[in-house]
Enzyme design. Structure first.
Site, PDB file in Angstrom:
ATOM      1  N   GLU A 290       0.831  -1.206   0.000  1.00 20.22           N
ATOM      2  CA  GLU A 290       0.000   0.000   0.000  1.00 20.22           C
ATOM      3  C   GLU A 290       0.869   1.260   0.000  1.00 20.22           C
ATOM      4  O   GLU A 290       1.868   1.344   0.706  1.00 20.22           O
ATOM      5  CB  GLU A 290      -0.900  -0.016   1.234  1.00 20.22           C
ATOM      6  CG  GLU A 290      -1.778   1.211   1.397  1.00 20.22           C
ATOM      7  CD  GLU A 290      -2.484   1.242   2.737  1.00 20.22           C
ATOM      8  OE1 GLU A 290      -3.465   1.992   2.860  1.00 20.22           O
ATOM      9  OE2 GLU A 290      -2.044   0.520   3.668  1.00 20.22           O
ATOM     10  N   LYS A 354      -9.518   2.581  -2.963  1.00 23.72           N
ATOM     11  CA  LYS A 354     -10.001   2.109  -1.680  1.00 23.72           C
ATOM     12  C   LYS A 354     -11.393   2.687  -1.440  1.00 23.72           C
ATOM     13  O   LYS A 354     -11.611   3.890  -1.555  1.00 23.72           O
ATOM     14  CB  LYS A 354      -9.044   2.534  -0.557  1.00 23.72           C
ATOM     15  CG  LYS A 354      -9.390   1.937   0.797  1.00 23.72           C
ATOM     16  CD  LYS A 354      -8.338   2.304   1.848  1.00 23.72           C
ATOM     17  CE  LYS A 354      -8.651   1.647   3.184  1.00 23.72           C
ATOM     18  NZ  LYS A 354      -7.669   2.023   4.234  1.00 23.72           N
ATOM     19  N   CYS A 407      -5.538  -2.331   2.675  1.00 23.12           N
ATOM     20  CA  CYS A 407      -5.382  -2.175   4.125  1.00 23.12           C
ATOM     21  C   CYS A 407      -6.519  -2.859   4.876  1.00 23.12           C
ATOM     22  O   CYS A 407      -6.818  -4.024   4.659  1.00 23.12           O
ATOM     23  CB  CYS A 407      -5.259  -0.701   4.481  1.00 23.12           C
ATOM     24  SG  CYS A 407      -4.753  -0.395   6.193  1.00 23.12           S
TER      25      CYS A 407
END
Length: 533
Positions: A290, A354, A407
């Site tokens: 990430e 995301k 994440c």
């Protein structure tokens, strides 16, 4: 046991409060990296006896009982979440000059909020409380509702759900593929609370028998499923795709230093271009963690050219990056936490943003209010990140499709959409360097592993400082790197497995289990009231 149960029931004041907190804290030992699942037997047995003391007699009526059990559940939850989430404070120490003042909020404030759900769980259980095995069902129902609410209220934070305490090894993870994390949490509470019956005798034989059968079924199903795992995967289409996971171990303070961007970029490239071990195929896909790309790629053609120089013909780089988007004249750009696929020509051939952002980390809820009192995002990004509208599959020219979870998106089973059924593999990229060498990365990794079991897909997990791993559809680690081990993993993407998982069936099983627990608790409660009256 009867004498001990009696003493616990009769505790009052600060002693009762302290034991409730301690009971919750003991339960945190069931979580990674310790994984001592038997700790929950102590934790929930004590909670049942404390609940017995809070619900004894009928003086004060419904609201007094509700208040008493709510406070008890809140204290239990506070102990559990402080002991299980204290490591969150480490993220604030990365930039201690600016955020050290907020350390108590992370270590105690968030647990105090999350404990409200366990307070509600105990209060719901208190309404249906009785003196037999029905009170175990009532507690299971209460915690099932509490954990369900915790998974989505205020964007949700289902970290360390009770079910994770009964799955320290792959054999004990397989049940999640049938009943889901919510259903397994309810069944786990019933099992863990069963020893309390030994101390009070009433309903002991029936309650222990049910708990033993549930636990035996949990273990038996896991053993059966793993026994046929290799044959099941062999029967599924195999994917002849080799992958390299890069674990660069870049210190978070260094990542935040803009002057070191080029050096960090070159470190990733050096690891990516290292020759494979003897006899190992050249990687087709290289994965970076990430926000590993330290540039806005659409604004830095030199970085894309440098990537093209390093990649060999046909190779693809999948990397986490910040994506910028023009928001219109006179307005600052929007930023997204994204993942890119880049081919050997330096062209971006796929991307996904995301969708579920981290509150106070990537965006600021109630921004005007918090800014007015001097509170900002932990991640230094003007205006914070913007959430993506949808999660997109990343499909490579070879036909292999990655379902990206960035994440902590990997902790939300309910957010895995039907698109995952079209994917070849789950891809979880993350940067857990914020949390140092603490339980946080171990807990995060365990939750990501369970997503593989639920979906029947292999999992590729690449983390900046660990834990990076290739996990098969049964939650077994094929190969991996531990925390702070700077290296690469060369592996292949294996085949999938038959999965019973989908959103509809999981929710159906959750509410069927809840209905069963309610019936047991309600019937037991009615019998208890008849005996008392």
């Amino acid at each position: 046991m009867e004498r001990l149960a009696g003493k616990v029931m009769l505790l009052w004041g600060w002693q009762r409060a302290l034991l409730a907190i301690a009971a919750g804290a003991i339960g945190a030992l069931a979580l990674p990296p310790v994984g001592f699942f038997a700790a929950f037997f102590v934790s929930f047995t004590l909670l049942v006896w404390l609940m017995d003391g809070s619900t004894a007699g009928s003086e004060g009526g419904f609201f007094r009982r509700f208040r008493s059990t709510f406070i008890l559940g809140w204290l239990f939850g506070f102990g559990y979440f402080v002991a299980g989430l204290w490591w969150l404070g480490n993220a604030l120490l990365v930039d201690s000059d600016e955020f050290a003042w907020a350390l108590p909020l992370a270590v105690f404030g968030l647990p105090a909020y999350l404990a409200l759900f366990y307070g509600l769980a105990a209060a719901i259980a208190g309404i249906l409380w009785s003196d037999g095995l029905g009170r175990l069902a009532a507690l299971s129902l209460g915690f099932g509702i509490g954990e369900w609410l915790r998974s989505f209220i205020l964007t949700g934070f289902p970290w360390n759900t009770i079910a994770y305490g009964i799955m320290p090894i792959p054999m004990m993870m397989q049940s999640a593929g049938i009943v889901g994390i919510g259903g397994l949490s309810m069944l786990a509470v019933f099992i863990f609370a069963a020893p309390a019956l030994i101390g009070t005798r009433k309903g002991m034989v029936g309650g222990l028998a049910i708990a033993v059968l549930l636990f035996a079924a949990h273990l038996g199903y896991g053993a059966w499923r793993l026994h046929g795992a290799d044959a099941m995967m062999a029967a599924r289409p195999q994917q002849d795709v080799s992958v390299r996971l890069v674990q660069p171990v870049i210190d978070q303070a260094r990542k935040m230093d803009n002057s070191d961007r080029v050096a960090i970029f070159e470190e990733h490239l050096a690891l990516s271009s290292a020759p494979p071990s003897e006899g190992v195929k050249r990687p087709d896909v290289i994965v970076w963690p990430e926000t590993s790309l330290p540039f806005i790629l659409t604004q830095n053609q030199d970085a894309l050219a440098r990537i093209a120089d390093v990649l060999q013909d046909g190779q693809v780089l999948i990397a986490g990056a910040v994506r910028a988007e023009d928001a219109g004249p006179g307005r600052p750009p929007r930023y997204y936490n994204s993942v890119y696929a880049i081919d050997s020509q330096g062209q971006i051939i796929g991307a996904s943003d995301k969708v579920h952002l981290t509150p106070f980390g990537e965006y600021l809820p109630y921004e005007d209010f918090f800014n007015s009192i001097g509170v900002g995002n932990v991640v230094d990004m003007p205006g914070g990140y913007t959430a993506g509208s949808r999660r997109s599959l990343i499909t490579l020219p070879s036909g292999v499709s990655f379902y990206p979870l960035i994440c902590y998106e990997a902790i939300f089973p309910d957010e895995i959409s039907l698109e995952a059924e079209k994917a070849s593999v789950i891809l979880n990229i993350t940067n857990d360097a914020w949390f140092g060498i603490t339980p946080g990365p171990y807990q995060h990794f365990q939750q990501a592993r369970v997503r593989a079991i639920e979906t029947g897909l292999p999992l590729i997990r690449d983390a900046n400082n660990g834990i990076s791993a290739v996990v098969d559809p049964f939650g077994r680690i094929s190969t991996g790197l531990d925390l702070n081990h700077k290296s690469v993993i060369d592996s292949t993407i294996g085949g999938g497995a038959v999965s019973h998982w989908n959103n509809f069936s999981r929710q159906t099983h959750l509410w069927l289990i809840a209905a069963a627990m309610f019936l047991i608790a309600a019937i037991s409660r009615q019998g208890f009231k008849s005996r008392v009256n």
